[in-house]
Motif scaffolding. Sequence first.
Motif, PDB file in Angstrom:
ATOM      1  N   UNK A 157       6.734 -17.974-124.459  1.00  0.00           N
ATOM      2  CA  UNK A 157       5.702 -18.939-124.200  1.00  0.00           C
ATOM      3  C   UNK A 157       4.396 -18.231-124.163  1.00  0.00           C
ATOM      4  N   UNK A 158       3.503 -18.861-124.552  1.00  0.00           N
ATOM      5  CA  UNK A 158       2.129 -18.231-124.485  1.00  0.00           C
ATOM      6  C   UNK A 158       1.172 -18.958-123.574  1.00  0.00           C
ATOM      7  N   UNK A 159       1.205 -19.966-123.486  1.00  0.00           N
ATOM      8  CA  UNK A 159       0.415 -21.115-122.339  1.00  0.00           C
ATOM      9  C   UNK A 159       1.266 -21.858-121.735  1.00  0.00           C
ATOM     10  N   UNK A 169       5.023 -19.168-129.517  1.00  0.00           N
ATOM     11  CA  UNK A 169       5.371 -18.561-130.713  1.00  0.00           C
ATOM     12  C   UNK A 169       6.682 -18.566-130.917  1.00  0.00           C
ATOM     13  N   UNK A 170       7.169 -19.144-132.065  1.00  0.00           N
ATOM     14  CA  UNK A 170       8.328 -18.976-132.532  1.00  0.00           C
ATOM     15  C   UNK A 170       8.629 -18.347-133.555  1.00  0.00           C
ATOM     16  N   UNK A 171       9.908 -17.704-133.684  1.00  0.00           N
ATOM     17  CA  UNK A 171      10.348 -16.703-134.840  1.00  0.00           C
ATOM     18  C   UNK A 171      11.612 -17.626-135.435  1.00  0.00           C
ATOM     19  N   UNK A 229       2.557 -20.063-134.179  1.00  0.00           N
ATOM     20  CA  UNK A 229       2.313 -20.801-132.859  1.00  0.00           C
ATOM     21  C   UNK A 229       3.028 -22.473-132.897  1.00  0.00           C
ATOM     22  N   UNK A 230       3.504 -22.727-131.823  1.00  0.00           N
ATOM     23  CA  UNK A 230       3.922 -24.104-131.675  1.00  0.00           C
ATOM     24  C   UNK A 230       3.307 -24.666-130.367  1.00  0.00           C
ATOM     25  N   UNK A 231       2.536 -25.883-130.639  1.00  0.00           N
ATOM     26  CA  UNK A 231       1.379 -26.205-129.731  1.00  0.00           C
ATOM     27  C   UNK A 231       2.458 -27.273-128.684  1.00  0.00           C
ATOM     28  N   UNK A 245      -3.214 -22.796-137.624  1.00  0.00           N
ATOM     29  CA  UNK A 245      -2.767 -22.382-139.172  1.00  0.00           C
ATOM     30  C   UNK A 245      -2.327 -21.096-139.290  1.00  0.00           C
ATOM     31  N   UNK A 246      -2.217 -20.150-138.275  1.00  0.00           N
ATOM     32  CA  UNK A 246      -1.865 -18.609-138.501  1.00  0.00           C
ATOM     33  C   UNK A 246      -0.168 -18.876-138.561  1.00  0.00           C
ATOM     34  N   UNK A 247      -0.037 -17.936-139.489  1.00  0.00           N
ATOM     35  CA  UNK A 247       1.456 -17.684-139.623  1.00  0.00           C
ATOM     36  C   UNK A 247       1.676 -16.094-140.318  1.00  0.00           C
TER      37      UNK A 247
END
Length: 153
Positions: A29-31, A41-43, A61-63, A77-79
């Motif tokens: 979890x980031x937020x 952030x998922x892997x 990132x997953x919102x 868009x970052x991956x």
Amino acid sequence: MGMGRYLPGLLLALGVAQGAWAERIGEVSTVFKWVGPNDKIVVEAFDDPKVEGVTCYLSRAKTGGIKGGVGLAEDRAEVSVACRQVGPIRFKEPLKEGEEVFKERTSLIFKTMQVVRFHDKARNTLVYLAYSDRVIEGSPQNAVTAIPILPWR
């Protein structure tokens, strides 16, 4: 005639019925969100469908929140991508340059994240490029990884 005949086309248009599949390895979890899932952030991992012995790992990132919980949020868009040789490399069929090996929607309809493969024959290396695109405009955010084709131990 019922709605059933339109359902496959609708699912495809919404990006629900795509052939891409990745196994979730973990997440952080980031937020914190009071309502709905947290931003994360998922892997994930997926195997190259045409190259036996290659697995790719994605982090992205997953919102979260209410929109993220019901699939209406647009993910960033970052991956990041890292592909590795996990066994003897064998081509199942001829490779096409820039061929899509993974694709997943990152918004309801307009945005996708994908991974494409190139074969650098001069260096005997497989190169994987991850990027995001959108119907109107894409993003310059991208990540690249390379695997030299070597004999397996």
